[in-house]
Design a protein around this motif. Structure first.
Motif, PDB file in Angstrom:
ATOM      1  N   MET A   1       0.816  -1.214   0.000  1.00 13.91           N
ATOM      2  CA  MET A   1       0.000   0.000   0.000  1.00 13.91           C
ATOM      3  C   MET A   1       0.851   1.268   0.000  1.00 13.91           C
ATOM      4  N   THR A   2       2.173   1.097   0.059  1.00  7.41           N
ATOM      5  CA  THR A   2       3.040   2.272   0.043  1.00  7.41           C
ATOM      6  C   THR A   2       3.316   2.699  -1.393  1.00  7.41           C
ATOM      7  N   LEU A   3       3.146   3.994  -1.673  1.00  7.30           N
ATOM      8  CA  LEU A   3       3.353   4.508  -3.035  1.00  7.30           C
ATOM      9  C   LEU A   3       4.851   4.668  -3.298  1.00  7.30           C
ATOM     10  N   GLN A   4       5.299   4.090  -4.380  1.00 13.59           N
ATOM     11  CA  GLN A   4       6.706   4.153  -4.755  1.00 13.59           C
ATOM     12  C   GLN A   4       6.904   5.330  -5.712  1.00 13.59           C
ATOM     13  N   VAL A   5       7.661   6.313  -5.284  1.00 11.81           N
ATOM     14  CA  VAL A   5       7.773   7.512  -6.115  1.00 11.81           C
ATOM     15  C   VAL A   5       9.220   7.804  -6.507  1.00 11.81           C
ATOM     16  N   GLY A   6       9.319   8.521  -7.624  1.00  9.38           N
ATOM     17  CA  GLY A   6      10.612   9.007  -8.084  1.00  9.38           C
ATOM     18  C   GLY A   6      10.603  10.527  -8.116  1.00  9.38           C
ATOM     19  N   VAL A   7      11.719  11.123  -7.753  1.00  9.86           N
ATOM     20  CA  VAL A   7      11.813  12.575  -7.680  1.00  9.86           C
ATOM     21  C   VAL A   7      12.785  13.102  -8.734  1.00  9.86           C
ATOM     22  N   ILE A   8      12.281  13.986  -9.588  1.00  9.32           N
ATOM     23  CA  ILE A   8      13.126  14.613 -10.613  1.00  9.32           C
ATOM     24  C   ILE A   8      13.497  16.010 -10.134  1.00  9.32           C
ATOM     25  N   GLY A   9      14.780  16.227  -9.935  1.00 11.14           N
ATOM     26  CA  GLY A   9      15.230  17.544  -9.472  1.00 11.14           C
ATOM     27  C   GLY A   9      15.466  17.526  -7.982  1.00 11.14           C
ATOM     28  N   THR A  10      16.711  17.659  -7.585  1.00 12.46           N
ATOM     29  CA  THR A  10      17.023  17.573  -6.158  1.00 12.46           C
ATOM     30  C   THR A  10      17.669  18.872  -5.665  1.00 12.46           C
ATOM     31  N   GLY A  11      17.174  19.982  -6.189  1.00 11.53           N
ATOM     32  CA  GLY A  11      17.590  21.288  -5.661  1.00 11.53           C
ATOM     33  C   GLY A  11      16.902  21.557  -4.325  1.00 11.53           C
ATOM     34  N   MET A  12      16.789  22.832  -3.980  1.00 16.05           N
ATOM     35  CA  MET A  12      16.278  23.182  -2.655  1.00 16.05           C
ATOM     36  C   MET A  12      14.889  22.608  -2.393  1.00 16.05           C
ATOM     37  N   ILE A  13      13.975  22.851  -3.343  1.00 19.73           N
ATOM     38  CA  ILE A  13      12.607  22.403  -3.098  1.00 19.73           C
ATOM     39  C   ILE A  13      12.519  20.874  -3.188  1.00 19.73           C
TER      40      ILE A  13
ATOM     41  N   VAL B   1      15.654   8.857  -7.614  1.00 17.32           N
ATOM     42  CA  VAL B   1      15.840  10.295  -7.775  1.00 17.32           C
ATOM     43  C   VAL B   1      16.705  10.528  -8.996  1.00 17.32           C
ATOM     44  N   THR B   2      16.629  11.743  -9.529  1.00 23.68           N
ATOM     45  CA  THR B   2      17.516  12.109 -10.619  1.00 23.68           C
ATOM     46  C   THR B   2      17.686  13.623 -10.602  1.00 23.68           C
ATOM     47  N   ASP B   3      18.790  14.071 -11.192  1.00 25.05           N
ATOM     48  CA  ASP B   3      19.070  15.496 -11.256  1.00 25.05           C
ATOM     49  C   ASP B   3      20.095  15.700 -12.365  1.00 25.05           C
ATOM     50  N   ILE B   4      20.097  16.886 -12.951  1.00 26.20           N
ATOM     51  CA  ILE B   4      21.144  17.113 -13.963  1.00 26.20           C
ATOM     52  C   ILE B   4      22.520  17.055 -13.299  1.00 26.20           C
ATOM     53  N   ASP B   5      22.569  17.320 -12.019  1.00 25.28           N
ATOM     54  CA  ASP B   5      23.805  17.169 -11.246  1.00 25.28           C
ATOM     55  C   ASP B   5      23.743  15.830 -10.511  1.00 25.28           C
ATOM     56  N   GLN B   6      24.417  14.835 -11.089  1.00 29.39           N
ATOM     57  CA  GLN B   6      24.301  13.475 -10.543  1.00 29.39           C
ATOM     58  C   GLN B   6      24.807  13.388  -9.107  1.00 29.39           C
ATOM     59  N   ALA B   7      25.827  14.150  -8.789  1.00 29.33           N
ATOM     60  CA  ALA B   7      26.354  14.107  -7.425  1.00 29.33           C
ATOM     61  C   ALA B   7      25.314  14.634  -6.441  1.00 29.33           C
ATOM     62  N   ARG B   8      24.644  15.696  -6.833  1.00 31.07           N
ATOM     63  CA  ARG B   8      23.604  16.251  -5.976  1.00 31.07           C
ATOM     64  C   ARG B   8      22.475  15.246  -5.794  1.00 31.07           C
ATOM     65  N   ALA B   9      22.127  14.566  -6.883  1.00 35.03           N
ATOM     66  CA  ALA B   9      21.078  13.553  -6.799  1.00 35.03           C
ATOM     67  C   ALA B   9      21.497  12.441  -5.843  1.00 35.03           C
TER      68      ALA B   9
END
Lengths: 341, 341, 341, 341
Positions: free
Chosen positions: A1-13, A33-41
């Motif tokens: 019942m837990t929703l599995q989510v992915g997050v695009i963009g790992t900046g401040m918000i 997760v993913t980000d144009i900055d892989q290290a940040r992601a």
């Protein structure tokens, strides 16, 4: 019942939402997760979450049931279209997209899919004060709403980074969306007046005064002051036919001291709307778990885009700039079944 | 040391002022009254007061040291000019006069006399709440005032008697005057927007939303709602560069009962401004006893006339109607020596 | 129709009343003054007023129609008895007298005269906020009053001059009188609790917490804090059977700045009760002009004396000290005919 | 990382906590329930949770990591001791136990175990308004707290079911606990006064007025009114040496209508404290996941028991009933490491 989510963009918000979904809100797990900055992601990824190299890889991954878009605005359209194509519910931070044409394309894709999949991040609709205010208006005892006085004040904005377009592009959209929602109405035209400039903001156009003409004839006036020093102060008062309803002071200890009898004011939007953000995701998770979306829709994001465009034109023209929306697609015609909406 | 005054016009407001000067305010004695209805004048006259057959007889009587004009607007010019010609201080109820030309003639007469003699009945300037608000703005700690949100709500207006011109002719003048006074500024242009109409007022144009453009660039927005049912509610909030100052709730017992935690709202202008009217006359008497006048001047009455005219034009034109005042005569240039002003 | 009055005692409060009666309140003329310090009396005397050498000379003077007693407490009895003997209405500052026996003697004299002549200076009964509060309680919609929470806070008191008896002798009498008046009740017993001492007052017993047991069974709790720094703050809340009524915040500009959203608090009793003092004398003049007195009576001064005595005993005993009043003389049985009472 | 909990007692409050832990709060899973009414337990059990036949079976089950006690008071001691014996963190609803001796036994068991395991259900400590109030007091700018005025009002109580002991046994414990917490102090004595009775509660002793004498000398006065009709109203104001801090009005739309300008008041404790209950469990889960407990402790439950006992004695005796606590065990000496405490 837990929703599995992915997050695009790992900046401040994005990071703030990851914290929220990990520590505060239940029924959800961040699996990618993913980000144009892989290290940040990689740094932002919770334990066990995969770091995807591209948004499309994240969106298409079988382990991702729903998508959260926190990338920058110009990237939204492609990511939204990919999510819709994959039939996955998607939460998209503001702005939905950056042009009317893009908004139309996203609406078409969602309509073609046949079910709402997109919730846009207008968090004010999840704020308890605004919800109570809407309940009073909708209750009807005060009669039809005729005037809405909406006030948006920031203590300060980042010098140099905050431009004179931003009060209309980034700030007004909140007042426009909450006006449409509170009054169950649409914006048909926008006027902008530029009063005496605050010396606190240098060359910045601040404050800005906006009139939103609504389809019902109701008139919304908006004060936007972004360098007012004393705090982050969001106010709203609706004059109806037989009474008035307004947002209250924020709850804060009533202190009597040398400054008088007083209550503190929030410092910034994080403090003011922290619970609204939490609630926004609680409701998104419930809807996304059912494969759909509630709350602010693609239609609402489209409306915000048109209002911001009209406001920017109105600064230049000095006149009343029309907001011409397409007929409302059926998908958005009926209120969703979500209780709080 | 008691000021001997004559009252022209013994209708509702005239009778109220006679009561005030007889029972509430000290240092004054009503020695003469007159009215086009002689019987009404006789009935209203306090013991010992002479009933004059004409305003000019009253004004020229040696026993009358100062004049109070409560007749209808079209009669004001002649009575003002006669009082000035007689060198007698004069209190004149709103409107000062009913045309720009008449206002100019009264100013010229007063200038020729060489000393202020006229105080106009803008009683809000004598209200303790407005005075405290002005003191905060003038104190300067909040920086320059940029926006003023002024709200004027009546519970109801007499059906049939109250026309769609009156919100602009009779009501807006108060907001315009108090704006000029609070901001130490002048109105340079007026815009009017007519929102969705309240069903409570029939065909009446209600509410009305007005923008006053000030010489400093400050912008004033005015809500005028004259059938709002719940009470007589006067609000004002000034956004400055570094903070905001607003009128408080009226003092009223805080009751917690089935309606919540609540405070009563005044029923009408008499209840709201009763002390302002008293104070208005206290200060007039002090100045008139010295043979001059303080408080709202002929210049202020002239400004109000021009704003009302511009507002009426703006309803029709839909545009920004300019307010073009003559250069300020020296007589009105300096603030009077009155402490509270 | 102007009331000719003589003022006994031209210290701080006497001078303030002379100013008030000369400049603010109408229908009265000060024709005589006296003081143990003749030079001070001469300095305080308005133009045209005679400086009497003794209180008895002033009281018996034919030109004096009514007397105002602002001398120190121990002198009041003799001056009150002389005024009553002369059949002259008299306003007497607090305390009425300084012993129960003296209070009884003054009541007997007034009863023998057969008409009320004395008004005691409990100015709170003339304060608009307290009057509205009483009107709500008397209106009866909230049911019987059961508890009254009365708060009396001073910013500071004069070091060295203000003793530990004064919160009970000088301050509590106000709370006791207003409790009796608001609840239409009598005090039957007093308890005092001495909480942790404020370090701001040195050895001063501060704060003090008092319980007044009322004849109806209602209970009044009183906080007296006399060094609380932030201002002069008078609060009161009455819990009734079906709701609560409380004094509101004082009217003051609502300022939003770095200290939050706030309203100033009065600095001292002069600022807080200035209008109550004015009104107190307006009503006294009306009654005195008719040869009688309204408002707080000798009976009320007697009650205050007994409560203060009981409170001082209660500090020592730690127990419930009874207040045993004589049966109420007929003279004070019925409310006076004065509208506001 | 999900805490596996078992719930003992599935009555009203137990069901509400099951709902909360299932739908609102994250990081927890209910794996077992039990109740003396097995059918009720089965009905309340979430999907996948085992229905245990006895509390001891639930407590000793290997799948249960932490226990929530919502049974009736007399059963608490045995269930607490069993949980402590099993080394399992336990949340216990009020009252901790029903006698001083029982409280001492539970403290001894916890001390013997060597680590805090028990959190008592004083949810007010998790309310945002109270937390802000405590932060102001602890901040120290207002000086030492000297007086605390605590008000507890219920709209109504169930007729017949609610006895005259309950304001002291069930209600006062909240005011006592929050007083100890806000003032960082202990109660040393209790006085009770019984004012005029409300006619709304029949023979019920209502209202009740309580004085708590604190170790520091600070004095707490408590109004308990349980039939006041208008709503559930919790108020608190702390007078310090140099200022005052108070709970604010609850956030509610500010409505101006025929009842004045007003804000709704909560109907009952569920509405008022719903978020405090949520937060109470969020913090319990964090501590329990680490095998320990924070927030209100066994010591706090012990203190509440003694205060309630003293209050009941004080009603009868009319005097000051002492609260004699044992020396504080080391286990409770230091504040826990939990941020919010």
């Amino acid at each position: 019942m837990t929703l599995q989510v992915g997050v695009i963009g790992t900046g401040m918000i994005g990071q703030d939402h990851i914290r929220r979904l990990t520590n505060v809100v239940s029924g959800v797990e961040i699996v990618g997760v993913t980000d144009i900055d892989q290290a940040r992601a990689a740094a932002a990824a919770p334990a066990g979450a995969e770091v995807f190299t591209t948004p499309s890889a994240l969106i298409s991954s079988k382990k991702v049931q729903a998508v959260i878009i926190c990338s920058w605005g110009p990237a939204h359209e492609e990511q939204l279209l990919a999510s819709i194509a994959a039939g996955k519910p998607v939460f998209c931070e503001k702005p939905l997209v950056t042009s009317e044409a893009a908004a139309l394309r996203v609406m078409e894709a969602e309509a073609a899919f046949g079910r709402r999949l997109v919730q846009v991040g207008f968090m004010r609709r999840f704020d308890a004060d605004y919800r109570r205010l809407k309940a009073v208006i909708d209750g009807g005892k005060l009669g039809a709403p005729l005037l809405f006085h909406s006030v948006h004040r920031n203590a300060s904005v980042p010098e140099g980074l905050y431009t004179s377009e931003m009060p209309l592009n980034d700030t007004l959209v909140h007042d426009a969306d909450i006006s449409r929602w509170l009054l169950s109405d649409e914006v048909t035209g926008v006027e902008v007046r530029v009063p005496r400039r605050s010396t606190r903001g240098g060359a910045l156009r601040d404050p800005v005064f906006v009139l939103l003409h609504m389809a019902s004839g109701a008139l919304v006036d908006v004060e936007i002051s972004v360098n007012i020093a004393y705090g982050y102060d969001i106010r709203g008062e609706i004059s109806c036919e037989a009474g008035v309803a307004a947002l209250p002071n924020r709850p804060a200890t009533v202190i009597s001291d040398a400054s008088g009898i007083r209550q503190a004011i929030p410092e910034d939007w994080r403090e003011r709307f922290i619970e609204a953000y939490d609630q926004e995701f609680r409701e998104w998770i419930v809807a996304a778990s059912k494969g759909t979306a509630g709350g602010p829709s693609t239609w609402d994001g489209y409306a915000a885009t048109l209002v911001a465009d009209a406001a920017l034109r109105a600064v230049t023209s000095g006149g009343l700039e029309p907001v011409n929306m397409i007929p409302k697609p059926k998908l958005y015609a009926a209120p969703t079944a979500m209780a709080a909406e």
